[in-house]
Write an enzyme that holds these catalytic residues in place. Sequence first.
Site, PDB file in Angstrom:
ATOM      1  N   ASP A  47       0.880  -1.165   0.000  1.00  0.00           N
ATOM      2  CA  ASP A  47       0.000   0.000   0.000  1.00  0.00           C
ATOM      3  C   ASP A  47       0.920   1.218   0.000  1.00  0.00           C
ATOM      4  O   ASP A  47       1.547   1.536   1.025  1.00  0.00           O
ATOM      5  CB  ASP A  47      -0.869  -0.034   1.257  1.00  0.00           C
ATOM      6  CG  ASP A  47      -1.764   1.191   1.373  1.00  0.00           C
ATOM      7  OD1 ASP A  47      -1.667   2.072   0.496  1.00  0.00           O
ATOM      8  OD2 ASP A  47      -2.551   1.261   2.336  1.00  0.00           O
TER       9      ASP A  47
ATOM     10  N   SER B 132      -0.914  11.982 -16.859  1.00  0.00           N
ATOM     11  CA  SER B 132      -2.127  11.722 -17.642  1.00  0.00           C
ATOM     12  C   SER B 132      -2.491  12.900 -18.531  1.00  0.00           C
ATOM     13  O   SER B 132      -2.171  14.057 -18.231  1.00  0.00           O
ATOM     14  CB  SER B 132      -3.286  11.463 -16.669  1.00  0.00           C
ATOM     15  OG  SER B 132      -4.517  11.482 -17.341  1.00  0.00           O
TER      16      SER B 132
ATOM     17  N   HIS C  77      -5.200  14.053 -18.473  1.00  0.00           N
ATOM     18  CA  HIS C  77      -6.114  14.860 -17.657  1.00  0.00           C
ATOM     19  C   HIS C  77      -5.400  15.949 -16.844  1.00  0.00           C
ATOM     20  O   HIS C  77      -6.059  16.779 -16.227  1.00  0.00           O
ATOM     21  CB  HIS C  77      -6.982  13.955 -16.788  1.00  0.00           C
ATOM     22  CG  HIS C  77      -7.844  13.071 -17.641  1.00  0.00           C
ATOM     23  ND1 HIS C  77      -8.882  13.562 -18.410  1.00  0.00           N
ATOM     24  CD2 HIS C  77      -7.756  11.747 -17.928  1.00  0.00           C
ATOM     25  CE1 HIS C  77      -9.417  12.576 -19.113  1.00  0.00           C
ATOM     26  NE2 HIS C  77      -8.751  11.469 -18.839  1.00  0.00           N
TER      27      HIS C  77
ATOM     28  N   TYR D   1      -8.362  14.388 -10.002  1.00  0.00           N
ATOM     29  CA  TYR D   1      -7.397  13.398 -10.486  1.00  0.00           C
ATOM     30  C   TYR D   1      -6.301  14.083 -11.321  1.00  0.00           C
ATOM     31  O   TYR D   1      -5.102  13.833 -11.128  1.00  0.00           O
ATOM     32  CB  TYR D   1      -8.165  12.347 -11.305  1.00  0.00           C
ATOM     33  CG  TYR D   1      -7.309  11.479 -12.170  1.00  0.00           C
ATOM     34  CD1 TYR D   1      -6.377  10.606 -11.617  1.00  0.00           C
ATOM     35  CD2 TYR D   1      -7.414  11.515 -13.566  1.00  0.00           C
ATOM     36  CE1 TYR D   1      -5.589   9.801 -12.421  1.00  0.00           C
ATOM     37  CE2 TYR D   1      -6.641  10.718 -14.374  1.00  0.00           C
ATOM     38  CZ  TYR D   1      -5.720   9.865 -13.796  1.00  0.00           C
ATOM     39  OH  TYR D   1      -4.941   9.080 -14.594  1.00  0.00           O
TER      40      TYR D   1
ATOM     41  N   LYS E  12      -2.104  14.513 -10.775  1.00  0.00           N
ATOM     42  CA  LYS E  12      -1.059  14.184 -11.752  1.00  0.00           C
ATOM     43  C   LYS E  12      -0.098  15.374 -11.924  1.00  0.00           C
ATOM     44  O   LYS E  12       1.103  15.189 -12.086  1.00  0.00           O
ATOM     45  CB  LYS E  12      -1.688  13.775 -13.087  1.00  0.00           C
ATOM     46  CG  LYS E  12      -2.374  12.425 -13.027  1.00  0.00           C
ATOM     47  CD  LYS E  12      -1.372  11.342 -12.666  1.00  0.00           C
ATOM     48  CE  LYS E  12      -1.931   9.951 -12.650  1.00  0.00           C
ATOM     49  NZ  LYS E  12      -0.925   8.930 -12.298  1.00  0.00           N
TER      50      LYS E  12
END
Length: 275
Positions: free
Chosen positions: A48, A108, A110, A133, A137
């Site tokens: 994790d 990304s 995005h 999100y 990034k």
Amino acid sequence: MKTVLITGAAGDVGTHLRRELAGKYRLRVSDLRDLKEKFKGQQFMRADIAMFADALRITRGVDAVIHLGGYSVEGPWAGILSANIVGCYNVFEAARRNGVKRIVFPTSNHAMGFYRCDQTIDHRVYPKPDSRYGVSKVFGEALGSLYADKYGMEVLCMRIGNVNPAPIDKRRLAIWFSPRDLAQLVTIGIEHPGIRFEIVYGVSGNKRSWYDNSNAARLGYRPMDDSEAHAQEVLAREKPGNPVAEQYQGGTFVVAEQIPNPAPLPKRRQKRRAR
Ligand code: 15L
């Protein structure tokens, strides 16, 4: 043979990459989840990345890290914060403490999603994220820049479009990234001797691309695929979508989670603003 860690190895991009790079590197693959598809000789370590001890454990003794781990779409802030902000920091910091110099950070499209589809952008324009999100990034890219400048790490940020065996819709014709082109660009990220901090677009050589990917070309990237070969078929099944989403490179991410402003201006100030 170099030992390379892939975080987030159970996801779609991770699975394509593990298949493509099998046998080319000694792969250590890590994820919170089980691997659905397994390839021979790849060492799995459950981790994790929001836990620093886990990040330290998986980055020990590797030559390079491909950091795919994290939340891969728009979502609640708590999830993005722990996986993409805390987790990303942990992986960079753990790599530094373990003396790993090379990191390929798959960012990304995005991060740039609020550029319009009629704009061509290169690696030098400022980010315009289209979602929480996307913001996470941009954070990862900034972290890469810091670790390169301050600690001499070597970081390739690859703004990935959409990895799939074939493009799935009109927007993805511009940003399609075939698995073999993904593997080529990641290999450049691992092997190129001249990388300090670089931003490239992780897309195939698509005729309809809205990116000027000359920085990737400068590093030797020669994509083998072009979405144009699938264009007719994709466009024939395309249905009209959200008119706002269609104007922007980020597509539906630009309208995802649009909620009423919870703290609107008081009425008096709204009127003054309108004048
Ligand atoms: C991304 O960044 C996501 O990780 C992926 O799931 C796709 O949504 C892709 O972008 C896309 O824009 O198609």
